[in-house]
Design an enzyme around this catalytic site. Structure first.
Site, PDB file in Angstrom:
ATOM      1  N   LYS A  39       0.839  -1.199   0.000  1.00 57.31           N
ATOM      2  CA  LYS A  39       0.000   0.000   0.000  1.00 57.31           C
ATOM      3  C   LYS A  39       0.879   1.256   0.000  1.00 57.31           C
ATOM      4  O   LYS A  39       2.097   1.175   0.245  1.00 57.31           O
ATOM      5  CB  LYS A  39      -0.925  -0.051   1.217  1.00 57.31           C
ATOM      6  CG  LYS A  39      -1.899  -1.246   1.179  1.00 57.31           C
ATOM      7  CD  LYS A  39      -2.811  -1.283   2.402  1.00 57.31           C
ATOM      8  CE  LYS A  39      -3.826  -2.427   2.287  1.00 57.31           C
ATOM      9  NZ  LYS A  39      -4.759  -2.460   3.450  1.00 57.31           N
ATOM     10  N   TYR A  64     -12.057  -2.799  -3.680  1.00 53.61           N
ATOM     11  CA  TYR A  64     -12.644  -2.912  -2.346  1.00 53.61           C
ATOM     12  C   TYR A  64     -14.182  -2.858  -2.385  1.00 53.61           C
ATOM     13  O   TYR A  64     -14.806  -2.426  -1.410  1.00 53.61           O
ATOM     14  CB  TYR A  64     -12.096  -1.815  -1.424  1.00 53.61           C
ATOM     15  CG  TYR A  64     -10.714  -2.106  -0.847  1.00 53.61           C
ATOM     16  CD1 TYR A  64     -10.459  -3.292  -0.143  1.00 53.61           C
ATOM     17  CD2 TYR A  64      -9.670  -1.195  -0.976  1.00 53.61           C
ATOM     18  CE1 TYR A  64      -9.204  -3.558   0.403  1.00 53.61           C
ATOM     19  CE2 TYR A  64      -8.408  -1.452  -0.420  1.00 53.61           C
ATOM     20  CZ  TYR A  64      -8.193  -2.639   0.272  1.00 53.61           C
ATOM     21  OH  TYR A  64      -6.952  -2.897   0.825  1.00 53.61           O
ATOM     22  N   ASN A 114      -1.966  -0.115   7.296  1.00 53.88           N
ATOM     23  CA  ASN A 114      -1.423  -1.457   7.572  1.00 53.88           C
ATOM     24  C   ASN A 114      -0.554  -2.035   6.457  1.00 53.88           C
ATOM     25  O   ASN A 114      -0.333  -3.238   6.395  1.00 53.88           O
ATOM     26  CB  ASN A 114      -2.539  -2.406   8.015  1.00 53.88           C
ATOM     27  CG  ASN A 114      -3.602  -2.605   6.967  1.00 53.88           C
ATOM     28  OD1 ASN A 114      -3.487  -2.065   5.861  1.00 53.88           O
ATOM     29  ND2 ASN A 114      -4.618  -3.377   7.286  1.00 53.88           N
ATOM     30  N   GLU A 134      -8.983 -10.390  -8.271  1.00 61.18           N
ATOM     31  CA  GLU A 134      -8.051  -9.274  -8.074  1.00 61.18           C
ATOM     32  C   GLU A 134      -6.915  -9.330  -9.091  1.00 61.18           C
ATOM     33  O   GLU A 134      -6.480  -8.294  -9.606  1.00 61.18           O
ATOM     34  CB  GLU A 134      -7.515  -9.304  -6.634  1.00 61.18           C
ATOM     35  CG  GLU A 134      -8.607  -8.950  -5.628  1.00 61.18           C
ATOM     36  CD  GLU A 134      -8.220  -9.204  -4.172  1.00 61.18           C
ATOM     37  OE1 GLU A 134      -7.062  -9.599  -3.906  1.00 61.18           O
ATOM     38  OE2 GLU A 134      -9.079  -9.000  -3.287  1.00 61.18           O
TER      39      GLU A 134
HETATM   40  P1  GTP Z   1      -6.766  -6.078   2.943  1.00 64.88           P
HETATM   41  O1  GTP Z   1      -5.696  -7.105   2.758  1.00 64.88           O
HETATM   42  O2  GTP Z   1      -6.299  -4.665   2.719  1.00 64.88           O
HETATM   43  O3  GTP Z   1      -8.006  -6.411   2.141  1.00 64.88           O
HETATM   44  O4  GTP Z   1      -7.113  -6.153   4.496  1.00 64.88           O
HETATM   45  P2  GTP Z   1      -7.955  -7.263   5.256  1.00 64.88           P
HETATM   46  O5  GTP Z   1      -8.476  -8.286   4.316  1.00 64.88           O
HETATM   47  O6  GTP Z   1      -7.121  -7.713   6.394  1.00 64.88           O
HETATM   48  O7  GTP Z   1      -9.158  -6.403   5.838  1.00 64.88           O
HETATM   49  P3  GTP Z   1     -10.507  -5.942   5.088  1.00 64.88           P
HETATM   50  O8  GTP Z   1     -10.548  -6.483   3.696  1.00 64.88           O
HETATM   51  O9  GTP Z   1     -11.629  -6.223   5.993  1.00 64.88           O
HETATM   52  O10 GTP Z   1     -10.292  -4.363   5.042  1.00 64.88           O
HETATM   53  C1  GTP Z   1      -9.570  -3.759   3.997  1.00 64.88           C
HETATM   54  C2  GTP Z   1      -8.728  -2.630   4.546  1.00 64.88           C
HETATM   55  O11 GTP Z   1      -9.575  -1.622   5.044  1.00 64.88           O
HETATM   56  C3  GTP Z   1      -7.850  -3.004   5.739  1.00 64.88           C
HETATM   57  O12 GTP Z   1      -6.622  -3.563   5.390  1.00 64.88           O
HETATM   58  C4  GTP Z   1      -7.662  -1.664   6.406  1.00 64.88           C
HETATM   59  O13 GTP Z   1      -6.641  -0.902   5.749  1.00 64.88           O
HETATM   60  C5  GTP Z   1      -8.993  -1.000   6.161  1.00 64.88           C
HETATM   61  N1  GTP Z   1      -9.863  -1.197   7.317  1.00 64.88           N
HETATM   62  C6  GTP Z   1     -10.549  -2.309   7.690  1.00 64.88           C
HETATM   63  N2  GTP Z   1     -11.227  -2.116   8.813  1.00 64.88           N
HETATM   64  C7  GTP Z   1     -10.984  -0.829   9.178  1.00 64.88           C
HETATM   65  C8  GTP Z   1     -11.398   0.000  10.255  1.00 64.88           C
HETATM   66  O14 GTP Z   1     -12.137  -0.431  11.132  1.00 64.88           O
HETATM   67  N3  GTP Z   1     -10.913   1.274  10.270  1.00 64.88           N
HETATM   68  C9  GTP Z   1     -10.089   1.766   9.318  1.00 64.88           C
HETATM   69  N4  GTP Z   1      -9.656   3.027   9.381  1.00 64.88           N
HETATM   70  N5  GTP Z   1      -9.672   1.023   8.282  1.00 64.88           N
HETATM   71  C10 GTP Z   1     -10.107  -0.245   8.221  1.00 64.88           C
HETATM   72 MG    MG Z   2      -9.474  -7.799   2.560  1.00 65.18          MG
END
Ligand code: GTP
Ligand code: MG
Length: 148
Positions: free
Chosen positions: A9, A49, A112, A126
């Site tokens: 990212k 997303y 992250n 993807e």
């Molecule tokens: P990705 O690998 O990026 O898809 O992350 P993930 O699969 O571990 O999590 P998810 O797909 O649920 O969420 C995608 C991204 O959204 C996360 O990696 C975070 O950067 C962001 N995100 C998820 N939950 C939160 C939240 O509660 N607050 C904020 N600020 N960002 C969030």
């Molecule tokens: Mg995810």
């Protein structure tokens, strides 16, 4: 074998972590079959997303992801999707074990540093979204020493 979409990212790029993240996947034994540095766009990231549309953090997530270049990659190998996610750590870096990428390099859920596909089906979606031009098939000589 299985493949997964891994993305560094904008914060990972800005913090100079590209090499370290790539090294972890290389050293584990995964094979890199696509790689590019791209400045993504909000419409493209909204597709990536799409599952999260409606979440309160969605607008901020899209802005963050479009705020600078990302490194888009496809890694191939045994159990690439699930093990790739283990290597990244939990969504919340504070819940990520030390030794995982997020557990070693990040503190905030909204910064992250890396993305990994969460299922084989989503990995294929993807990969098609980020690499419409296709990936590179090549024979790795190391494979004979990584798999029995
Ligand atoms: P990705 O690998 O990026 O898809 O992350 P993930 O699969 O571990 O999590 P998810 O797909 O649920 O969420 C995608 C991204 O959204 C996360 O990696 C975070 O950067 C962001 N995100 C998820 N939950 C939160 C939240 O509660 N607050 C904020 N600020 N960002 C969030
Ligand atoms: Mg995810």
């Amino acid at each position: 074998t299985e493949r997964t979409y891994i993305m560094i990212k904008p914060d990972g790029v800005q913090r100079g972590l590209i090499g370290k993240i790539i090294t972890r996947f290389e050293e584990r034994g995964y094979k890199l079959i696509a790689l590019k540095l791209v400045q993504s766009t909000e419409p493209h990231l909204e597709k990536h997303y799409a599952d999260l549309k409606g979440k309160p953090f969605f607008p901020g997530l899209i802005k963050y992801m479009a705020s600078g270049p990302v490194v888009a990659m496809v890694w191939q190998g045994l159990d690439a999707v699930k093990t790739g996610r283990v290597m990244l750590g939990a969504t919340n870096p504070l819940a990520s074990p030390v030794g995982s990428i997020r557990g070693d390099y990040a503190l905030a859920v909204g910064r992250n540093i890396c993305h990994g596909s969460d299922s084989v089906e989503n990995a294929e979606k993807e990969i098609a979204l980020w690499f419409p031009e296709g990936v590179v098939q090549w024979a790795s000589v190391a494979e004979a020493w990584i798999f029995e």
